[in-house]
Motif scaffolding. Structure first.
Motif, mmCIF file in Angstrom:
data_model
loop_
_atom_site.group_PDB
_atom_site.id
_atom_site.type_symbol
_atom_site.label_atom_id
_atom_site.label_comp_id
_atom_site.label_asym_id
_atom_site.label_seq_id
_atom_site.Cartn_x
_atom_site.Cartn_y
_atom_site.Cartn_z
ATOM 1 N N VAL A 281 5.754 2.595 -7.370
ATOM 2 C CA VAL A 281 6.249 4.031 -8.039
ATOM 3 C C VAL A 281 5.905 5.540 -7.265
ATOM 4 N N CYS A 282 6.762 5.164 -6.034
ATOM 5 C CA CYS A 282 6.086 6.141 -5.397
ATOM 6 C C CYS A 282 7.243 6.940 -4.670
ATOM 7 N N SER A 303 9.594 3.980 5.067
ATOM 8 C CA SER A 303 8.554 4.059 5.268
ATOM 9 C C SER A 303 7.714 4.194 3.276
ATOM 10 N N ASN A 304 6.454 3.389 2.976
ATOM 11 C CA ASN A 304 6.082 3.593 1.870
ATOM 12 C C ASN A 304 5.014 2.779 1.940
ATOM 13 N N PRO A 305 4.507 2.689 0.518
ATOM 14 C CA PRO A 305 3.126 1.881 0.738
ATOM 15 C C PRO A 305 3.752 0.171 -0.241
ATOM 16 N N ASN A 313 -0.852 -0.426 1.613
ATOM 17 C CA ASN A 313 -0.424 -1.402 2.360
ATOM 18 C C ASN A 313 0.798 -0.245 2.382
ATOM 19 N N GLY A 314 0.533 0.898 3.765
ATOM 20 C CA GLY A 314 1.417 1.694 3.936
ATOM 21 C C GLY A 314 2.333 1.241 5.617
ATOM 22 N N THR A 315 3.694 0.693 5.238
ATOM 23 C CA THR A 315 4.112 -0.345 6.326
ATOM 24 C C THR A 315 5.276 0.874 6.257
#
Length: 350
Positions: A281-282, A303-305, A313-315
């Motif tokens: 939830v971001c 891009s998201n955690p 885990n920003g990916t």
């Protein structure tokens, strides 16, 4: 050493041609192992420096002059979502290797200025849409907001006085309002090539994502497609290879909700849950990077955690077929338990 990681921001150079502007720790360089330890990550904003206790809600574009403009919220006293919050900007003219001084674009004392959404027009003009509201003590006191627009014609060095466009983009029955936060886009393909698209959201009983669009270079604005899915909030948009729009939305589940428009963002004809794009939830960010010569579809970056429970885990993930499947991924943040939150991505020439 991991510090209070959500209090500062950085630029991460990914594979030499993508910038990801993400939340990270307050070190000059982050030196914990990532998937590519040769990548150095210089901080752009560092919490507690340059007049602000905290920096949040990022947005980024690259201008026609190849200048990187990194926008965010400068939170004066703490990291709370309500309080004395200004819109700030830094510029880099050398591909993110170094950064100019912090510039405060909007400051109305205790009244917060928030949610930057920039977009670069074909003319080179840079538009910046943002939000204002009266100072309130907490989230439960939220009512409505005003929507403002400013522009720069000199590569982000100076900016026009902001004008209030609330009456064009707000329905009477709507309550709290949000933008992005991330970059907007200009459609390159029909239908409606040249249309400016800004990802937005509003409260009407529950939150719904929606699209704002302009067909006259930002002079006037229209409310476009509204998500039929209750609980969709912060969103990000990309144009696909056939001119469709993909709106990718935060919501209160473990997965991202995706909406598709084939009429330039005026209506949505489909929505679905992308079970490969997990979230805690971001906020997240999409980017149409290029055409894939093998599939004939667009290479889409996301891009998201990448975690169901925590902002870690920003990916960056790659789709080679217009977001239908996701074939590759790259973790740009430090490993768990290091915090990784909001991000934005933009292309650089290599």
């Amino acid at each position: 050493m991991i510090l209070n990681c959500y209090k500062s921001l950085l630029i991460a150079m990914i594979a030499g041609f993508i910038l990801s502007f993400v939340t990270a720790c307050s070190e000059k360089y982050s030196d914990l192992p990532r998937e590519d330890e040769s990548v150095k990550i210089p901080l752009v904003y560092e919490s507690g420096l340059e007049g602000y206790a905290c920096y949040r809600c990022v947005a980024m574009v690259v201008t026609h002059q190849k200048t990187i403009l990194a926008f965010c919220e400068g939170r004066l006293n703490d990291c709370a979502d309500e309080g004395d919050i200004d819109l700030v900007l830094k510029r880099s003219t050398d591909g993110g290797k170094s950064w100019g001084p912090l510039v405060t674009l909007e400051d109305d004392g205790a009244n917060p200025c928030k949610n930057p959404v920039p977009v670069v027009l074909p003319s080179g003009r840079i538009l910046l849409m943002w939000l204002w509201n009266y100072s309130i003590p907490s989230e439960k006191d939220r009512t409505t907001r005003d929507v403002y627009l400013s522009y720069s014609d000199d590569d982000g060095v100076t900016w026009s006085e902001s004008r209030n466009i609330t009456s064009e983009v707000y329905l009477d029955e709507w309550g709290w309002y949000g933008l992005g936060p991330c970059h907007g886009i200009v459609k390159e393909r029909e239908p409606h090539a040249g249309r400016i698209i800004m990802p937005s959201r509003h409260e009407e009983n529950r939150s719904h994502s929606h699209i704002l669009y302009s067909d006259d270079n930002g002079e006037t604005w229209n409310i476009g497609a509204i998500s039929p899915v209750e609980g969709t909030t912060e969103s990000t948009v990309a144009e696909l290879s056939d001119g469709q729009l993909m709106l990718n939305c935060r919501n209160d589940t473990d997965y991202r909700i995706v909406l598709l428009s084939d009429d330039g963002g005026e209506t949505f004809y489909r929505n679905y849950v992308d079970s490969y794009l997990i979230q805690p939830v971001c906020q997240a960010s999409l980017l149409n990077h290029s055409m894939n010569p093998v599939t004939g579809k667009s290479n889409i970056l996301f891009s998201n955690p990448a975690d169901r429970e925590e902002r870690v885990n920003g990916t960056i993930k790659l789709s080679e077929d217009d977001g239908n499947t996701w074939t590759k991924s790259y973790r740009y943040s430090n490993p768990y338990p290091a915090f990784s939150g909001y991000s934005d991505i933009a292309p650089l020439e290599n």
